[in-house]
Write a protein that holds these residues in place. Structure first.
Motif, PDB file in Angstrom:
ATOM      1  N   LEU A 114      38.408  45.585  43.163  1.00  0.00           N
ATOM      2  CA  LEU A 114      37.080  45.340  42.601  1.00  0.00           C
ATOM      3  C   LEU A 114      36.266  46.627  42.548  1.00  0.00           C
ATOM      4  CD1 LEU A 114      35.977  42.008  44.335  1.00  0.00           C
ATOM      5  CD2 LEU A 114      36.309  42.331  41.883  1.00  0.00           C
ATOM      6  N   LEU A 115      36.285  47.365  43.639  1.00  0.00           N
ATOM      7  CA  LEU A 115      35.521  48.619  43.702  1.00  0.00           C
ATOM      8  C   LEU A 115      35.999  49.585  42.628  1.00  0.00           C
ATOM      9  CD1 LEU A 115      33.414  50.331  45.162  1.00  0.00           C
ATOM     10  CD2 LEU A 115      35.217  51.084  46.730  1.00  0.00           C
ATOM     11  N   LEU A 116      37.324  49.746  42.519  1.00  0.00           N
ATOM     12  CA  LEU A 116      37.884  50.636  41.506  1.00  0.00           C
ATOM     13  C   LEU A 116      37.521  50.156  40.098  1.00  0.00           C
ATOM     14  CD1 LEU A 116      39.740  52.952  40.588  1.00  0.00           C
ATOM     15  CD2 LEU A 116      41.674  51.356  40.783  1.00  0.00           C
ATOM     16  N   GLY A 117      37.659  48.850  39.878  1.00  0.00           N
ATOM     17  CA  GLY A 117      37.381  48.301  38.556  1.00  0.00           C
ATOM     18  C   GLY A 117      35.938  48.484  38.139  1.00  0.00           C
ATOM     19  N   PHE A 118      35.010  48.223  39.050  1.00  0.00           N
ATOM     20  CA  PHE A 118      33.594  48.381  38.714  1.00  0.00           C
ATOM     21  C   PHE A 118      33.252  49.843  38.450  1.00  0.00           C
ATOM     22  CE2 PHE A 118      32.729  44.172  40.854  1.00  0.00           C
ATOM     23  CZ  PHE A 118      32.249  43.566  39.710  1.00  0.00           C
ATOM     24  N   ARG A 119      33.859  50.750  39.212  1.00  0.00           N
ATOM     25  CA  ARG A 119      33.594  52.176  39.000  1.00  0.00           C
ATOM     26  C   ARG A 119      34.124  52.630  37.645  1.00  0.00           C
ATOM     27  NH1 ARG A 119      31.721  55.411  42.945  1.00  0.00           N
ATOM     28  NH2 ARG A 119      31.520  54.566  45.049  1.00  0.00           N
ATOM     29  N   MET A 120      35.301  52.137  37.264  1.00  0.00           N
ATOM     30  CA  MET A 120      35.892  52.543  35.989  1.00  0.00           C
ATOM     31  C   MET A 120      35.180  51.902  34.801  1.00  0.00           C
ATOM     32  SD  MET A 120      39.992  52.715  36.707  1.00  0.00           S
ATOM     33  CE  MET A 120      40.240  53.656  35.205  1.00  0.00           C
ATOM     34  N   ALA A 121      34.793  50.642  34.962  1.00  0.00           N
ATOM     35  CA  ALA A 121      34.131  49.934  33.861  1.00  0.00           C
ATOM     36  C   ALA A 121      32.691  50.384  33.672  1.00  0.00           C
ATOM     37  CB  ALA A 121      34.177  48.428  34.107  1.00  0.00           C
ATOM     38  N   GLY A 122      32.075  50.920  34.735  1.00  0.00           N
ATOM     39  CA  GLY A 122      30.678  51.337  34.644  1.00  0.00           C
ATOM     40  C   GLY A 122      29.749  50.125  34.666  1.00  0.00           C
ATOM     41  N   ARG A 123      28.535  50.346  34.283  1.00  0.00           N
ATOM     42  CA  ARG A 123      27.531  49.280  34.306  1.00  0.00           C
ATOM     43  C   ARG A 123      27.575  48.402  33.063  1.00  0.00           C
ATOM     44  NH1 ARG A 123      22.060  52.159  36.805  1.00  0.00           N
ATOM     45  NH2 ARG A 123      23.006  52.817  38.794  1.00  0.00           N
ATOM     46  N   GLY A 124      28.455  48.748  32.153  1.00  0.00           N
ATOM     47  CA  GLY A 124      28.529  47.964  30.927  1.00  0.00           C
ATOM     48  C   GLY A 124      27.452  48.400  29.948  1.00  0.00           C
TER      49      GLY A 124
ATOM     50  N   ALA B  51      46.058  41.089  51.209  1.00  0.00           N
ATOM     51  CA  ALA B  51      45.675  40.608  49.884  1.00  0.00           C
ATOM     52  C   ALA B  51      44.165  40.701  49.672  1.00  0.00           C
ATOM     53  CB  ALA B  51      46.153  39.170  49.685  1.00  0.00           C
ATOM     54  N   THR B  52      43.398  40.263  50.662  1.00  0.00           N
ATOM     55  CA  THR B  52      41.936  40.257  50.530  1.00  0.00           C
ATOM     56  C   THR B  52      41.383  41.673  50.476  1.00  0.00           C
ATOM     57  OG1 THR B  52      41.855  38.173  51.767  1.00  0.00           O
ATOM     58  CG2 THR B  52      39.804  39.398  51.545  1.00  0.00           C
ATOM     59  N   LEU B  53      41.889  42.552  51.344  1.00  0.00           N
ATOM     60  CA  LEU B  53      41.410  43.939  51.358  1.00  0.00           C
ATOM     61  C   LEU B  53      41.766  44.650  50.053  1.00  0.00           C
ATOM     62  CD1 LEU B  53      40.149  46.358  52.783  1.00  0.00           C
ATOM     63  CD2 LEU B  53      42.384  46.812  53.842  1.00  0.00           C
ATOM     64  N   ALA B  54      42.994  44.456  49.588  1.00  0.00           N
ATOM     65  CA  ALA B  54      43.415  45.108  48.347  1.00  0.00           C
ATOM     66  C   ALA B  54      42.611  44.599  47.156  1.00  0.00           C
ATOM     67  CB  ALA B  54      44.911  44.878  48.114  1.00  0.00           C
ATOM     68  N   PHE B  55      42.317  43.313  47.134  1.00  0.00           N
ATOM     69  CA  PHE B  55      41.499  42.745  46.054  1.00  0.00           C
ATOM     70  C   PHE B  55      40.115  43.388  46.064  1.00  0.00           C
ATOM     71  CE2 PHE B  55      38.725  39.617  44.054  1.00  0.00           C
ATOM     72  CZ  PHE B  55      39.476  39.190  42.960  1.00  0.00           C
ATOM     73  N   ALA B  56      39.535  43.531  47.255  1.00  0.00           N
ATOM     74  CA  ALA B  56      38.202  44.137  47.365  1.00  0.00           C
ATOM     75  C   ALA B  56      38.221  45.585  46.878  1.00  0.00           C
ATOM     76  CB  ALA B  56      37.721  44.075  48.812  1.00  0.00           C
ATOM     77  N   LEU B  57      39.265  46.341  47.247  1.00  0.00           N
ATOM     78  CA  LEU B  57      39.376  47.723  46.784  1.00  0.00           C
ATOM     79  C   LEU B  57      39.596  47.770  45.278  1.00  0.00           C
ATOM     80  CD1 LEU B  57      41.563  49.251  49.655  1.00  0.00           C
ATOM     81  CD2 LEU B  57      39.102  49.548  49.273  1.00  0.00           C
TER      82      LEU B  57
ATOM     83  N   LEU C 205      49.579  45.560  45.718  1.00  0.00           N
ATOM     84  CA  LEU C 205      49.550  45.959  44.311  1.00  0.00           C
ATOM     85  C   LEU C 205      49.045  44.815  43.420  1.00  0.00           C
ATOM     86  CD1 LEU C 205      52.915  47.924  44.017  1.00  0.00           C
ATOM     87  CD2 LEU C 205      50.611  48.875  43.767  1.00  0.00           C
ATOM     88  N   SER C 206      49.565  43.631  43.641  1.00  0.00           N
ATOM     89  CA  SER C 206      49.175  42.484  42.830  1.00  0.00           C
ATOM     90  C   SER C 206      47.703  42.134  43.039  1.00  0.00           C
ATOM     91  CB  SER C 206      50.059  41.279  43.168  1.00  0.00           C
ATOM     92  OG  SER C 206      49.750  40.166  42.356  1.00  0.00           O
ATOM     93  N   SER C 207      47.269  42.145  44.284  1.00  0.00           N
ATOM     94  CA  SER C 207      45.869  41.797  44.576  1.00  0.00           C
ATOM     95  C   SER C 207      44.909  42.848  44.033  1.00  0.00           C
ATOM     96  CB  SER C 207      45.677  41.651  46.090  1.00  0.00           C
ATOM     97  OG  SER C 207      46.455  40.595  46.602  1.00  0.00           O
ATOM     98  N   ALA C 208      45.277  44.120  44.176  1.00  0.00           N
ATOM     99  CA  ALA C 208      44.421  45.184  43.648  1.00  0.00           C
ATOM    100  C   ALA C 208      44.301  45.073  42.134  1.00  0.00           C
ATOM    101  CB  ALA C 208      44.985  46.552  44.038  1.00  0.00           C
ATOM    102  N   ALA C 209      45.421  44.754  41.467  1.00  0.00           N
ATOM    103  CA  ALA C 209      45.389  44.577  40.014  1.00  0.00           C
ATOM    104  C   ALA C 209      44.431  43.464  39.618  1.00  0.00           C
ATOM    105  CB  ALA C 209      46.795  44.276  39.495  1.00  0.00           C
ATOM    106  N   MET C 210      44.481  42.362  40.342  1.00  0.00           N
ATOM    107  CA  MET C 210      43.600  41.245  40.023  1.00  0.00           C
ATOM    108  C   MET C 210      42.139  41.568  40.343  1.00  0.00           C
ATOM    109  SD  MET C 210      45.314  38.879  38.534  1.00  0.00           S
ATOM    110  CE  MET C 210      45.959  40.354  37.718  1.00  0.00           C
ATOM    111  N   GLY C 211      41.914  42.395  41.352  1.00  0.00           N
ATOM    112  CA  GLY C 211      40.553  42.828  41.643  1.00  0.00           C
ATOM    113  C   GLY C 211      39.990  43.675  40.513  1.00  0.00           C
ATOM    114  N   VAL C 212      40.798  44.603  40.017  1.00  0.00           N
ATOM    115  CA  VAL C 212      40.379  45.440  38.888  1.00  0.00           C
ATOM    116  C   VAL C 212      40.090  44.569  37.667  1.00  0.00           C
ATOM    117  CG1 VAL C 212      41.089  47.228  37.273  1.00  0.00           C
ATOM    118  CG2 VAL C 212      41.619  47.471  39.703  1.00  0.00           C
ATOM    119  N   GLN C 213      40.971  43.618  37.390  1.00  0.00           N
ATOM    120  CA  GLN C 213      40.792  42.740  36.226  1.00  0.00           C
ATOM    121  C   GLN C 213      39.525  41.908  36.352  1.00  0.00           C
ATOM    122  OE1 GLN C 213      44.235  40.599  34.527  1.00  0.00           O
ATOM    123  NE2 GLN C 213      43.021  38.738  34.744  1.00  0.00           N
ATOM    124  N   THR C 214      39.256  41.408  37.548  1.00  0.00           N
ATOM    125  CA  THR C 214      38.045  40.619  37.775  1.00  0.00           C
ATOM    126  C   THR C 214      36.793  41.448  37.519  1.00  0.00           C
ATOM    127  OG1 THR C 214      39.172  39.259  39.427  1.00  0.00           O
ATOM    128  CG2 THR C 214      36.773  39.256  39.476  1.00  0.00           C
ATOM    129  N   ALA C 215      36.806  42.705  37.992  1.00  0.00           N
ATOM    130  CA  ALA C 215      35.659  43.590  37.775  1.00  0.00           C
ATOM    131  C   ALA C 215      35.457  43.858  36.292  1.00  0.00           C
ATOM    132  CB  ALA C 215      35.867  44.898  38.527  1.00  0.00           C
TER     133      ALA C 215
END
Length: 242
Positions: free
Chosen positions: A87-97, A79-85, A143-153
């Motif tokens: 986050l990485l995916l989400g920040f890359r997709m969202a850009g710097r804002g 869960a923790t590793l997937a959330f971190a990944l 899957l669930s943790s990665a989704a929440m990481g992306v959403q958080t980012a």
């Protein structure tokens, strides 16, 4: 006038938010509600694993390590590793804002990835009859943790009143800190976020017994609605009066 009279005046709450900002806040509160449901699914349906709140998850990881519980270690670790990944995916997709935009398009793109991950989770969750075990359980946790990481980012990229959508410790801290110096700015927003997470957890708890698949469908439905409305905010300026 005297100093006493000046000190008796109420603190200013700041400028009245524009309709666009109010819409953005409602969308973030909706995402927070969905995160509350998702965390309850993990806790009640996937052997007490948090997939949105990593603070609780890391504590459980430490507890599992202390008890030498390999199964719990695997679940919390995944869960923790997937959330971190995520986050990485989400920040890359969202850009710097873009500080000049109320809702940068990159945030919507990140939420689209969040939606894909949540739909994949929903399909797997339904396929197992909401009772995943062994390797399938770990895949669904990831899957669930990665989704929440992306959403958080995505939410973090917006930098909207400190709203994160998946955990509220920082939100509560910021609100109490502001109130302690007499400022009520964003207090209503932060209260709504805390209430949204609580309400989501309550809804998840109610549905997990009789309708666990329906509970898992709430998150994707909310993200679809948020993405649809977000398109109307892409061109709006970030000025509170805009």
């Amino acid at each position: 006038m005297s100093t006493t009279t000046e000190s008796a005046r109420p603190a200013k709450a700041g400028p009245v938010p524009s309709p666009g900002r109010r819409t953005r806040t409602l969308l973030l509160v909706a995402l927070t509600f969905g995160a509350g449901v998702i965390d309850i699914i993990g806790f009640l349906g996937m052997h007490q694993v948090f997939t949105a709140n990593m603070t609780g998850n890391i504590v459980l990881f430490g507890l599992a390590a202390g008890e030498a519980n390999g199964a719990d270690l695997a679940r919390c670790g995944v869960a923790t590793l997937a959330f971190a990944l995520g986050l990485l995916l989400g920040f890359r997709m969202a850009g710097r804002g873009d500080p000049s935009r109320l809702w940068p398009p990159g945030v919507t793109r990140a939420l689209a990835a969040d939606l894909v991950l949540q739909v994949l989770f929903l399909v797997g969750w339904a396929a197992t009859g909401a009772r995943p075990e062994a390797a399938t359980l770990l895949v669904l946790i990831a899957l669930s943790s990665a989704a929440m990481g992306v959403q958080t980012a995505a939410a973090r990229t917006l930098a909207a009143d400190g709203i994160t959508t998946t955990f509220v410790t920082g939100t509560l801290t910021s609100m109490m800190g502001s109130l302690s110096i007499g400022s009520s700015a964003s207090a209503g927003v932060r209260t709504a976020v805390i209430g949204g997470l609580t309400a989501g957890a309550a809804a998840g708890g109610v549905l997990m017994g009789p309708a666990p698949v329906l509970a898992a469908a709430i998150g994707p439905v909310i993200v679809v609605i948020v993405i649809a409305v977000a398109f109307t905010l892409h061109r709006k300026p970030a000025s509170p009066l805009g």
